[in-house]
Scaffold this active site. Structure first.
Site, mmCIF file in Angstrom:
data_model
loop_
_atom_site.group_PDB
_atom_site.id
_atom_site.type_symbol
_atom_site.label_atom_id
_atom_site.label_comp_id
_atom_site.label_asym_id
_atom_site.label_seq_id
_atom_site.Cartn_x
_atom_site.Cartn_y
_atom_site.Cartn_z
ATOM 1 N N ARG A 169 14.544 6.720 0.130
ATOM 2 C CA ARG A 169 15.191 5.515 0.655
ATOM 3 C C ARG A 169 14.923 4.345 -0.289
ATOM 4 O O ARG A 169 13.809 3.852 -0.375
ATOM 5 C CB ARG A 169 14.686 5.173 2.053
ATOM 6 C CG ARG A 169 15.267 3.854 2.567
ATOM 7 C CD ARG A 169 15.179 3.681 4.071
ATOM 8 N NE ARG A 169 13.837 3.412 4.558
ATOM 9 C CZ ARG A 169 13.561 2.978 5.797
ATOM 10 N NH1 ARG A 169 14.562 2.767 6.650
ATOM 11 N NH2 ARG A 169 12.327 2.780 6.182
ATOM 12 N N ASP A 449 5.599 -0.922 10.416
ATOM 13 C CA ASP A 449 6.130 -1.209 9.090
ATOM 14 C C ASP A 449 6.858 -2.543 9.136
ATOM 15 O O ASP A 449 6.739 -3.298 10.120
ATOM 16 C CB ASP A 449 7.015 -0.072 8.584
ATOM 17 C CG ASP A 449 8.284 0.114 9.408
ATOM 18 O OD1 ASP A 449 8.589 -0.725 10.277
ATOM 19 O OD2 ASP A 449 8.985 1.114 9.172
#
Length: 543
Positions: A169, A449
Protein backbone atom coordinates in the site's frame (compact mmCIF):
# COMPACT_ATOMS: atom_id res chain seq x y z
CA UNK A 1 22.29 15.24 -27.16
CA UNK A 2 21.61 18.94 -27.71
CA UNK A 3 22.79 21.54 -25.17
CA UNK A 4 19.16 22.45 -24.43
CA UNK A 5 18.29 18.81 -23.78
CA UNK A 6 21.28 18.44 -21.46
CA UNK A 7 20.12 21.45 -19.46
CA UNK A 8 16.58 20.08 -19.25
CA UNK A 9 17.82 16.70 -18.07
CA UNK A 10 19.84 18.30 -15.28
CA UNK A 11 16.87 20.36 -14.13
CA UNK A 12 14.50 17.36 -14.20
CA UNK A 13 16.83 15.01 -12.38
CA UNK A 14 15.53 13.58 -9.11
CA UNK A 15 17.66 14.48 -6.12
CA UNK A 16 17.82 12.38 -2.97
CA UNK A 17 17.76 14.61 0.10
CA UNK A 18 18.42 12.65 3.27
CA UNK A 19 20.93 10.85 5.43
CA UNK A 20 22.68 7.91 3.80
CA UNK A 21 21.34 4.50 4.75
CA UNK A 22 22.69 0.92 4.58
CA UNK A 23 20.48 -0.18 1.66
CA UNK A 24 20.47 3.00 -0.45
CA UNK A 25 22.69 1.55 -3.16
CA UNK A 26 20.20 -1.27 -3.76
CA UNK A 27 16.97 0.72 -3.53
CA UNK A 28 17.86 4.19 -4.86
CA UNK A 29 19.49 3.11 -8.09
CA UNK A 30 19.77 5.49 -10.99
CA UNK A 31 17.35 3.31 -12.99
CA UNK A 32 14.78 3.40 -10.19
CA UNK A 33 15.08 7.16 -9.82
CA UNK A 34 14.74 7.59 -13.59
CA UNK A 35 11.45 5.69 -13.39
CA UNK A 36 10.23 7.97 -10.60
CA UNK A 37 11.17 10.99 -12.69
CA UNK A 38 9.12 9.63 -15.60
CA UNK A 39 6.13 8.99 -13.32
CA UNK A 40 6.35 12.51 -11.95
CA UNK A 41 6.64 13.99 -15.43
CA UNK A 42 3.73 12.02 -16.86
CA UNK A 43 1.32 11.98 -13.91
CA UNK A 44 2.36 14.64 -11.41
CA UNK A 45 0.42 17.51 -13.04
CA UNK A 46 -2.81 15.46 -13.19
CA UNK A 47 -2.39 14.54 -9.55
CA UNK A 48 -2.09 18.22 -8.62
CA UNK A 49 -5.16 19.12 -10.67
CA UNK A 50 -7.25 16.38 -9.06
CA UNK A 51 -6.20 17.38 -5.56
CA UNK A 52 -7.26 20.95 -6.33
CA UNK A 53 -10.76 19.67 -7.15
CA UNK A 54 -11.27 18.08 -3.74
CA UNK A 55 -13.77 19.85 -1.52
CA UNK A 56 -16.74 19.90 -3.89
CA UNK A 57 -18.57 17.21 -1.90
CA UNK A 58 -18.21 19.14 1.36
CA UNK A 59 -19.27 22.34 -0.37
CA UNK A 60 -22.42 20.64 -1.63
CA UNK A 61 -23.32 19.53 1.88
CA UNK A 62 -22.74 23.04 3.23
CA UNK A 63 -24.92 24.55 0.50
CA UNK A 64 -27.83 22.35 1.57
CA UNK A 65 -27.71 20.02 -1.43
CA UNK A 66 -28.05 16.31 -0.78
CA UNK A 67 -25.16 14.35 -2.29
CA UNK A 68 -26.18 11.72 -4.83
CA UNK A 69 -24.61 9.26 -7.22
CA UNK A 70 -22.97 11.26 -10.07
CA UNK A 71 -25.47 11.87 -12.89
CA UNK A 72 -22.74 11.99 -15.55
CA UNK A 73 -21.83 8.34 -14.87
CA UNK A 74 -25.33 6.86 -14.88
CA UNK A 75 -24.42 4.68 -17.87
CA UNK A 76 -21.52 3.16 -15.96
CA UNK A 77 -23.77 2.26 -13.05
CA UNK A 78 -26.48 0.78 -15.28
CA UNK A 79 -24.07 -0.96 -17.66
CA UNK A 80 -23.51 -4.70 -17.85
CA UNK A 81 -19.77 -5.03 -17.25
CA UNK A 82 -17.47 -6.89 -14.87
CA UNK A 83 -13.90 -6.48 -13.73
CA UNK A 84 -11.21 -8.95 -14.76
CA UNK A 85 -11.48 -12.26 -12.88
CA UNK A 86 -9.06 -12.67 -9.97
CA UNK A 87 -5.85 -14.64 -10.47
CA UNK A 88 -6.03 -18.11 -8.98
CA UNK A 89 -3.82 -17.23 -5.99
CA UNK A 90 -6.17 -14.34 -5.14
CA UNK A 91 -9.52 -16.09 -5.40
CA UNK A 92 -9.47 -16.82 -1.66
CA UNK A 93 -8.64 -13.79 0.47
CA UNK A 94 -10.59 -14.73 3.58
CA UNK A 95 -8.05 -13.31 6.03
CA UNK A 96 -5.66 -10.48 5.27
CA UNK A 97 -3.17 -9.13 7.80
CA UNK A 98 -1.93 -5.57 7.58
CA UNK A 99 1.06 -3.92 9.15
CA UNK A 100 4.17 -1.82 8.76
CA UNK A 101 7.19 -2.68 6.67
CA UNK A 102 9.78 -3.16 9.42
CA UNK A 103 11.73 -6.38 9.01
CA UNK A 104 10.28 -8.38 11.92
CA UNK A 105 6.71 -7.50 10.96
CA UNK A 106 7.27 -8.48 7.32
CA UNK A 107 8.49 -11.94 8.34
CA UNK A 108 5.79 -12.48 10.96
CA UNK A 109 2.97 -11.25 8.72
CA UNK A 110 4.03 -13.43 5.79
CA UNK A 111 4.27 -16.40 8.18
CA UNK A 112 1.01 -15.62 10.02
CA UNK A 113 -1.23 -18.05 8.13
CA UNK A 114 -3.15 -15.17 6.54
CA UNK A 115 -4.11 -15.37 2.88
CA UNK A 116 -2.61 -11.94 2.17
CA UNK A 117 -0.19 -9.58 3.87
CA UNK A 118 -0.68 -5.91 3.06
CA UNK A 119 2.68 -4.20 3.57
CA UNK A 120 1.78 -0.67 4.56
CA UNK A 121 3.71 2.46 3.62
CA UNK A 122 0.68 4.54 4.60
CA UNK A 123 -1.33 4.63 7.84
CA UNK A 124 0.83 2.10 9.73
CA UNK A 125 4.09 3.71 8.64
CA UNK A 126 5.98 6.68 10.09
CA UNK A 127 7.62 8.00 6.91
CA UNK A 128 11.15 8.57 8.14
CA UNK A 129 13.49 8.40 5.20
CA UNK A 130 15.50 5.55 6.68
CA UNK A 131 12.33 3.60 7.51
CA UNK A 132 10.89 4.12 4.03
CA UNK A 133 14.02 2.98 2.19
CA UNK A 134 14.53 0.01 4.51
CA UNK A 135 10.85 -0.90 4.07
CA UNK A 136 11.39 -1.15 0.31
CA UNK A 137 14.52 -3.23 0.91
CA UNK A 138 12.64 -5.54 3.28
CA UNK A 139 10.01 -6.23 0.63
CA UNK A 140 12.69 -6.84 -1.98
CA UNK A 141 14.24 -9.42 0.33
CA UNK A 142 10.88 -11.01 1.13
CA UNK A 143 10.04 -11.45 -2.54
CA UNK A 144 13.45 -13.02 -3.17
CA UNK A 145 13.00 -15.18 -0.04
CA UNK A 146 16.23 -13.93 1.53
CA UNK A 147 14.60 -12.09 4.43
CA UNK A 148 15.38 -13.03 8.02
CA UNK A 149 15.53 -11.30 11.39
CA UNK A 150 17.33 -11.92 14.69
CA UNK A 151 15.75 -10.32 17.75
CA UNK A 152 17.71 -8.84 20.65
CA UNK A 153 16.97 -11.97 22.69
CA UNK A 154 18.56 -14.17 20.02
CA UNK A 155 15.35 -15.51 18.50
CA UNK A 156 15.59 -15.99 14.75
CA UNK A 157 12.78 -15.33 12.28
CA UNK A 158 12.82 -16.81 8.78
CA UNK A 159 10.30 -17.06 5.98
CA UNK A 160 8.12 -20.18 5.89
CA UNK A 161 7.65 -22.39 2.85
CA UNK A 162 4.13 -21.06 2.21
CA UNK A 163 3.99 -17.35 2.96
CA UNK A 164 0.98 -15.10 2.42
CA UNK A 165 0.49 -13.32 -0.90
CA UNK A 166 2.12 -9.89 -0.70
CA UNK A 167 0.32 -6.64 -1.44
CA UNK A 168 1.85 -3.17 -1.01
CA UNK A 169 0.00 0.00 0.00
CA UNK A 170 1.64 3.25 -1.15
CA UNK A 171 0.83 6.53 0.52
CA UNK A 172 -2.19 8.56 -0.61
CA UNK A 173 -2.33 11.08 -3.43
CA UNK A 174 -2.30 14.01 -0.97
CA UNK A 175 1.17 13.23 0.43
CA UNK A 176 4.62 14.12 -0.88
CA UNK A 177 8.03 12.56 -0.33
CA UNK A 178 10.27 15.47 0.63
CA UNK A 179 13.43 13.37 0.30
CA UNK A 180 12.90 12.96 -3.45
CA UNK A 181 12.86 16.32 -5.20
CA UNK A 182 12.99 17.82 -8.64
CA UNK A 183 14.37 21.29 -8.25
CA UNK A 184 12.84 22.53 -5.01
CA UNK A 185 9.63 20.46 -5.44
CA UNK A 186 8.95 17.20 -3.61
CA UNK A 187 7.44 14.45 -5.74
CA UNK A 188 4.27 12.49 -4.96
CA UNK A 189 4.70 9.97 -2.16
CA UNK A 190 2.21 7.71 -3.97
CA UNK A 191 4.34 7.61 -7.09
CA UNK A 192 7.54 7.23 -5.07
CA UNK A 193 6.28 4.25 -3.05
CA UNK A 194 4.66 2.61 -6.05
CA UNK A 195 7.53 3.29 -8.42
CA UNK A 196 10.28 1.92 -6.19
CA UNK A 197 8.31 -1.24 -5.46
CA UNK A 198 7.31 -1.82 -9.08
CA UNK A 199 10.76 -1.15 -10.50
CA UNK A 200 12.53 -3.56 -8.19
CA UNK A 201 9.92 -6.29 -7.91
CA UNK A 202 7.44 -6.52 -10.79
CA UNK A 203 9.52 -8.77 -13.03
CA UNK A 204 10.86 -10.72 -10.06
CA UNK A 205 7.32 -11.45 -8.88
CA UNK A 206 6.34 -12.71 -12.33
CA UNK A 207 9.40 -14.96 -12.48
CA UNK A 208 8.22 -16.54 -9.22
CA UNK A 209 4.71 -17.25 -10.46
CA UNK A 210 2.94 -14.34 -8.79
CA UNK A 211 2.43 -10.71 -9.76
CA UNK A 212 2.41 -7.14 -8.39
CA UNK A 213 -0.54 -6.41 -6.10
CA UNK A 214 -1.44 -3.08 -4.52
CA UNK A 215 -3.90 -1.46 -2.15
CA UNK A 216 -4.76 2.11 -3.16
CA UNK A 217 -5.78 4.49 -0.34
CA UNK A 218 -7.64 7.76 0.24
CA UNK A 219 -9.27 8.06 -3.21
CA UNK A 220 -12.06 10.65 -3.33
CA UNK A 221 -13.15 10.58 -6.99
CA UNK A 222 -13.27 8.11 -9.87
CA UNK A 223 -10.89 10.35 -11.82
CA UNK A 224 -8.29 9.63 -9.14
CA UNK A 225 -8.86 5.93 -9.80
CA UNK A 226 -8.45 6.62 -13.53
CA UNK A 227 -5.12 8.25 -12.77
CA UNK A 228 -3.98 5.16 -10.87
CA UNK A 229 -5.11 2.95 -13.75
CA UNK A 230 -3.04 5.01 -16.17
CA UNK A 231 -0.03 4.73 -13.85
CA UNK A 232 -0.40 0.93 -13.75
CA UNK A 233 -0.77 0.74 -17.52
CA UNK A 234 2.29 2.91 -18.12
CA UNK A 235 4.38 0.87 -15.68
CA UNK A 236 3.40 -2.38 -17.38
CA UNK A 237 4.28 -0.96 -20.79
CA UNK A 238 7.64 0.34 -19.62
CA UNK A 239 8.72 -2.98 -18.14
CA UNK A 240 7.26 -5.18 -20.87
CA UNK A 241 4.61 -6.74 -18.65
CA UNK A 242 1.30 -7.89 -20.19
CA UNK A 243 -1.60 -5.44 -19.70
CA UNK A 244 -3.76 -6.22 -16.70
CA UNK A 245 -1.04 -8.19 -14.92
CA UNK A 246 -0.93 -5.74 -12.02
CA UNK A 247 -3.96 -5.78 -9.73
CA UNK A 248 -5.14 -3.22 -7.20
CA UNK A 249 -7.77 -3.14 -4.47
CA UNK A 250 -9.17 0.30 -3.69
CA UNK A 251 -9.95 1.21 -0.11
CA UNK A 252 -13.28 2.98 0.11
CA UNK A 253 -12.31 5.21 3.01
CA UNK A 254 -13.79 8.57 2.02
CA UNK A 255 -17.43 9.58 1.93
CA UNK A 256 -17.21 10.97 -1.63
CA UNK A 257 -15.82 7.64 -2.87
CA UNK A 258 -18.78 5.75 -1.36
CA UNK A 259 -20.99 7.44 -3.96
CA UNK A 260 -18.67 6.31 -6.79
CA UNK A 261 -17.92 2.65 -6.11
CA UNK A 262 -19.14 1.48 -9.52
CA UNK A 263 -17.14 4.18 -11.23
CA UNK A 264 -13.94 3.36 -9.32
CA UNK A 265 -14.22 -0.31 -10.24
CA UNK A 266 -14.94 0.63 -13.85
CA UNK A 267 -11.86 2.86 -14.14
CA UNK A 268 -9.60 0.09 -12.85
CA UNK A 269 -11.55 -2.82 -14.32
CA UNK A 270 -8.67 -4.68 -16.05
CA UNK A 271 -6.47 -4.00 -13.01
CA UNK A 272 -9.13 -4.29 -10.33
CA UNK A 273 -8.89 -6.62 -7.34
CA UNK A 274 -12.03 -5.26 -5.71
CA UNK A 275 -12.84 -2.79 -2.94
CA UNK A 276 -12.21 -2.74 0.80
CA UNK A 277 -14.13 -1.20 3.71
CA UNK A 278 -11.49 1.14 5.12
CA UNK A 279 -13.90 1.90 7.90
CA UNK A 280 -11.76 3.99 10.26
CA UNK A 281 -10.64 6.43 7.59
CA UNK A 282 -14.21 6.39 6.27
CA UNK A 283 -15.48 7.51 9.65
CA UNK A 284 -12.86 10.26 9.73
CA UNK A 285 -13.89 11.37 6.25
CA UNK A 286 -17.55 11.47 7.28
CA UNK A 287 -16.74 13.79 10.19
CA UNK A 288 -14.55 15.91 7.94
CA UNK A 289 -17.21 16.33 5.25
CA UNK A 290 -19.61 17.68 7.91
CA UNK A 291 -17.06 19.91 9.61
CA UNK A 292 -18.84 23.12 8.59
CA UNK A 293 -22.17 22.02 10.06
CA UNK A 294 -22.68 23.16 13.70
CA UNK A 295 -25.77 20.94 13.97
CA UNK A 296 -23.73 17.78 13.45
CA UNK A 297 -22.00 16.38 16.54
CA UNK A 298 -20.85 12.78 16.43
CA UNK A 299 -21.00 10.69 19.64
CA UNK A 300 -18.10 8.96 21.34
CA UNK A 301 -15.94 6.92 18.98
CA UNK A 302 -16.64 3.67 20.86
CA UNK A 303 -20.33 3.99 19.87
CA UNK A 304 -19.60 4.23 16.15
CA UNK A 305 -19.54 0.53 15.34
CA UNK A 306 -20.35 -1.07 12.01
CA UNK A 307 -23.93 -1.61 13.16
CA UNK A 308 -24.43 2.17 13.12
CA UNK A 309 -26.87 2.78 10.22
CA UNK A 310 -24.62 4.90 7.99
CA UNK A 311 -21.71 2.46 8.38
CA UNK A 312 -23.93 -0.56 7.84
CA UNK A 313 -25.28 1.00 4.63
CA UNK A 314 -21.74 1.67 3.43
CA UNK A 315 -20.78 -1.96 4.01
CA UNK A 316 -23.90 -3.27 2.23
CA UNK A 317 -23.35 -0.99 -0.76
CA UNK A 318 -19.75 -2.13 -1.10
CA UNK A 319 -20.77 -5.80 -1.12
CA UNK A 320 -23.61 -5.19 -3.59
CA UNK A 321 -21.44 -3.17 -5.95
CA UNK A 322 -18.45 -5.51 -5.92
CA UNK A 323 -20.45 -8.69 -6.41
CA UNK A 324 -22.45 -7.23 -9.24
CA UNK A 325 -19.12 -6.52 -10.98
CA UNK A 326 -17.40 -9.82 -10.14
CA UNK A 327 -15.02 -8.23 -7.63
CA UNK A 328 -13.93 -9.03 -4.10
CA UNK A 329 -15.67 -7.08 -1.31
CA UNK A 330 -13.20 -7.01 1.55
CA UNK A 331 -14.21 -6.31 5.14
CA UNK A 332 -12.63 -4.00 7.68
CA UNK A 333 -9.97 -4.09 10.34
CA UNK A 334 -10.03 -5.92 13.66
CA UNK A 335 -7.64 -3.81 15.71
CA UNK A 336 -7.69 -5.94 18.88
CA UNK A 337 -4.44 -7.45 20.17
CA UNK A 338 -3.92 -10.25 22.73
CA UNK A 339 -4.32 -9.26 26.40
CA UNK A 340 -1.89 -11.68 28.00
CA UNK A 341 -2.23 -10.58 31.63
CA UNK A 342 -6.04 -10.59 31.79
CA UNK A 343 -7.72 -13.77 30.47
CA UNK A 344 -11.23 -12.42 31.04
CA UNK A 345 -10.52 -9.22 29.13
CA UNK A 346 -8.85 -11.21 26.37
CA UNK A 347 -11.90 -13.44 26.08
CA UNK A 348 -14.15 -10.39 25.75
CA UNK A 349 -11.90 -8.94 23.06
CA UNK A 350 -11.91 -12.18 21.06
CA UNK A 351 -15.70 -12.42 21.38
CA UNK A 352 -15.96 -8.90 19.95
CA UNK A 353 -13.76 -9.88 16.99
CA UNK A 354 -15.78 -13.03 16.35
CA UNK A 355 -19.06 -11.09 16.37
CA UNK A 356 -17.64 -8.48 14.00
CA UNK A 357 -16.33 -11.08 11.56
CA UNK A 358 -19.59 -13.02 11.70
CA UNK A 359 -21.39 -9.83 10.73
CA UNK A 360 -19.05 -9.33 7.78
CA UNK A 361 -19.29 -12.93 6.58
CA UNK A 362 -23.11 -12.95 6.81
CA UNK A 363 -23.23 -9.62 4.97
CA UNK A 364 -21.39 -11.20 2.03
CA UNK A 365 -17.83 -9.95 2.44
CA UNK A 366 -15.24 -12.15 0.80
CA UNK A 367 -12.59 -11.68 3.46
CA UNK A 368 -11.49 -9.44 6.28
CA UNK A 369 -8.56 -7.65 7.89
CA UNK A 370 -6.71 -8.23 11.15
CA UNK A 371 -3.83 -6.31 12.70
CA UNK A 372 -2.22 -9.05 14.80
CA UNK A 373 -1.11 -12.58 13.86
CA UNK A 374 -3.00 -14.03 16.84
CA UNK A 375 -6.28 -12.95 15.24
CA UNK A 376 -5.64 -14.77 11.95
CA UNK A 377 -7.03 -18.15 13.16
CA UNK A 378 -9.94 -16.38 14.89
CA UNK A 379 -11.04 -14.64 11.70
CA UNK A 380 -10.31 -17.68 9.56
CA UNK A 381 -12.54 -19.91 11.69
CA UNK A 382 -15.45 -17.50 11.22
CA UNK A 383 -15.06 -17.27 7.45
CA UNK A 384 -14.49 -21.02 7.15
CA UNK A 385 -17.79 -21.49 8.94
CA UNK A 386 -19.82 -19.03 6.87
CA UNK A 387 -17.94 -19.16 3.54
CA UNK A 388 -17.19 -22.73 2.40
CA UNK A 389 -16.06 -21.59 -1.04
CA UNK A 390 -13.11 -19.33 -1.87
CA UNK A 391 -15.31 -16.21 -1.87
CA UNK A 392 -18.93 -15.09 -2.05
CA UNK A 393 -18.75 -13.12 -5.28
CA UNK A 394 -21.51 -15.18 -6.94
CA UNK A 395 -23.86 -15.06 -3.95
CA UNK A 396 -27.17 -13.48 -5.03
CA UNK A 397 -28.00 -10.19 -3.27
CA UNK A 398 -30.56 -10.56 -0.50
CA UNK A 399 -31.18 -6.91 0.40
CA UNK A 400 -32.59 -3.97 -1.60
CA UNK A 401 -30.18 -1.46 -3.17
CA UNK A 402 -28.74 1.13 -0.81
CA UNK A 403 -30.22 4.62 -1.20
CA UNK A 404 -28.08 7.79 -0.98
CA UNK A 405 -29.88 8.97 2.13
CA UNK A 406 -28.89 5.78 3.95
CA UNK A 407 -25.24 6.65 3.44
CA UNK A 408 -25.84 10.05 5.02
CA UNK A 409 -27.87 9.09 8.08
CA UNK A 410 -26.25 10.99 10.92
CA UNK A 411 -25.36 9.00 14.04
CA UNK A 412 -26.90 9.79 17.41
CA UNK A 413 -25.49 9.29 20.89
CA UNK A 414 -23.77 10.95 23.82
CA UNK A 415 -20.45 12.72 24.19
CA UNK A 416 -18.87 11.71 27.47
CA UNK A 417 -15.85 13.02 29.33
CA UNK A 418 -14.36 9.56 29.08
CA UNK A 419 -14.77 9.81 25.31
CA UNK A 420 -12.94 13.14 25.32
CA UNK A 421 -10.14 11.71 27.44
CA UNK A 422 -9.77 8.59 25.30
CA UNK A 423 -9.49 10.66 22.13
CA UNK A 424 -6.77 12.80 23.70
CA UNK A 425 -4.95 9.71 24.97
CA UNK A 426 -4.95 7.89 21.64
CA UNK A 427 -3.95 10.95 19.64
CA UNK A 428 -1.05 12.14 21.77
CA UNK A 429 0.36 8.64 22.36
CA UNK A 430 0.20 7.76 18.69
CA UNK A 431 1.79 11.04 17.58
CA UNK A 432 4.58 10.66 20.13
CA UNK A 433 5.41 7.21 18.78
CA UNK A 434 5.06 8.44 15.18
CA UNK A 435 7.66 11.15 15.83
CA UNK A 436 10.00 8.38 17.02
CA UNK A 437 9.50 6.48 13.78
CA UNK A 438 6.79 4.00 14.82
CA UNK A 439 3.58 4.08 12.79
CA UNK A 440 1.60 1.22 14.33
CA UNK A 441 1.14 1.51 18.10
CA UNK A 442 -0.60 -0.68 20.73
CA UNK A 443 -2.72 1.55 22.98
CA UNK A 444 -5.18 0.11 25.51
CA UNK A 445 -5.25 -3.33 23.85
CA UNK A 446 -5.89 -1.93 20.37
CA UNK A 447 -3.45 -1.55 17.51
CA UNK A 448 -3.81 2.09 16.53
CA UNK A 449 -2.62 3.73 13.33
CA UNK A 450 -2.98 7.12 11.69
CA UNK A 451 -6.65 6.53 10.81
CA UNK A 452 -7.80 6.23 14.42
CA UNK A 453 -5.82 9.33 15.35
CA UNK A 454 -7.58 11.22 12.58
CA UNK A 455 -10.94 10.22 14.08
CA UNK A 456 -9.85 11.21 17.58
CA UNK A 457 -8.52 14.66 16.75
CA UNK A 458 -11.32 15.51 14.28
CA UNK A 459 -13.93 14.61 16.90
CA UNK A 460 -12.17 16.83 19.45
CA UNK A 461 -12.12 19.69 16.95
CA UNK A 462 -15.78 19.18 16.03
CA UNK A 463 -16.97 19.04 19.64
CA UNK A 464 -14.94 22.10 20.61
CA UNK A 465 -15.86 24.30 17.65
CA UNK A 466 -19.56 23.42 17.52
CA UNK A 467 -20.41 23.76 21.19
CA UNK A 468 -20.30 20.13 22.27
CA UNK A 469 -20.92 19.25 25.89
CA UNK A 470 -20.45 16.04 27.82
CA UNK A 471 -23.23 14.11 29.50
CA UNK A 472 -21.61 15.19 32.76
CA UNK A 473 -22.47 18.78 31.87
CA UNK A 474 -19.00 20.09 30.96
CA UNK A 475 -18.43 22.03 27.75
CA UNK A 476 -15.84 20.51 25.46
CA UNK A 477 -13.61 23.55 25.32
CA UNK A 478 -9.90 24.30 25.23
CA UNK A 479 -9.66 24.13 29.03
CA UNK A 480 -11.09 20.61 29.22
CA UNK A 481 -8.99 19.42 26.30
CA UNK A 482 -5.77 20.87 27.69
CA UNK A 483 -6.42 19.45 31.15
CA UNK A 484 -6.70 15.95 29.72
CA UNK A 485 -3.73 16.56 27.42
CA UNK A 486 -1.50 17.59 30.34
CA UNK A 487 -2.54 14.50 32.29
CA UNK A 488 -1.88 12.15 29.40
CA UNK A 489 1.55 13.66 28.71
CA UNK A 490 2.52 13.21 32.36
CA UNK A 491 1.40 9.58 32.26
CA UNK A 492 3.21 9.01 28.98
CA UNK A 493 6.51 10.44 30.22
CA UNK A 494 6.33 8.46 33.47
CA UNK A 495 5.86 5.07 31.81
CA UNK A 496 9.40 4.61 30.54
CA UNK A 497 11.66 6.62 32.82
CA UNK A 498 14.77 5.17 31.20
CA UNK A 499 13.82 6.85 27.92
CA UNK A 500 12.51 10.04 29.48
CA UNK A 501 14.85 12.41 27.67
CA UNK A 502 13.86 11.14 24.24
CA UNK A 503 10.21 10.61 25.07
CA UNK A 504 9.93 13.99 26.76
CA UNK A 505 11.09 15.73 23.62
CA UNK A 506 8.74 13.76 21.34
CA UNK A 507 5.79 13.96 23.75
CA UNK A 508 6.15 17.74 23.93
CA UNK A 509 6.22 17.89 20.15
CA UNK A 510 3.17 15.60 19.90
CA UNK A 511 1.24 17.62 22.48
CA UNK A 512 2.07 20.89 20.76
CA UNK A 513 0.91 19.60 17.37
CA UNK A 514 -2.27 18.08 18.78
CA UNK A 515 -3.11 21.33 20.59
CA UNK A 516 -2.61 23.28 17.38
CA UNK A 517 -4.82 21.08 15.20
CA UNK A 518 -7.59 20.70 17.81
CA UNK A 519 -7.87 24.34 18.88
CA UNK A 520 -7.11 25.93 15.49
CA UNK A 521 -9.90 27.68 13.58
CA UNK A 522 -9.89 25.24 10.64
CA UNK A 523 -9.89 21.46 10.64
CA UNK A 524 -6.67 20.17 9.08
CA UNK A 525 -7.32 17.92 6.09
CA UNK A 526 -4.80 15.32 7.30
CA UNK A 527 -2.76 15.50 10.50
CA UNK A 528 0.08 13.60 8.83
CA UNK A 529 0.79 16.63 6.62
CA UNK A 530 1.83 19.05 9.41
CA UNK A 531 3.30 16.15 11.39
CA UNK A 532 5.53 15.23 8.43
CA UNK A 533 6.99 18.73 8.42
CA UNK A 534 8.19 18.13 11.99
CA UNK A 535 9.43 14.58 11.55
CA UNK A 536 13.17 14.56 12.24
CA UNK A 537 14.91 11.94 10.17
CA UNK A 538 18.38 13.04 9.25
CA UNK A 539 18.00 15.16 6.14
CA UNK A 540 21.22 16.36 4.62
CA UNK A 541 22.64 14.31 1.76
CA UNK A 542 22.01 15.40 -1.81
CA UNK A 543 22.87 13.13 -4.73
Amino acid sequence: MTRAHARRTAVDRIHVVGAAGPRDAEVLTREALDFLRELDRDFGPRRSDLLARRGAFRAAIHSGARPDFPPETARVRSGDWRVAPPPEEMRDRRVEITGPVDRKMVVNALNSGASVYMADFEDAHSPTWTGTVLGQANLMDAIRRTIDFTASDGREYRLSDHPAVLMARPRGWHLTERHLTIGDRAISASLADFGLFFHHNARELLSRGTRPYFYLPKIEHYLEARLWNDVLTAAEERYGIPPGTTRATVLIETLPAAFQMDEILYELREHSAGLNCGRWDYLFSFIKQYRDEPRVLFPDRRLLTMTTPFLSAYSRLLVQTCHRRGAHAMGGMAAQIPIKNDPAANERAIAFVVADKEREARAGHDGTWVAHPALVPVAREVFDRYMPGPNQIDRPPSLPPVRPEELLELPQGPITEDGVRRNVRVAVRYLEAWFRGTGCVPIDQLMEDAATVEIARSQLWQWMHHGGATTEGRPVDAALFRAHLATEVRLLDAELASEKATRSRTSVKAARLLDRVVTGPELEEFITVPAYRELEDGRGRIT
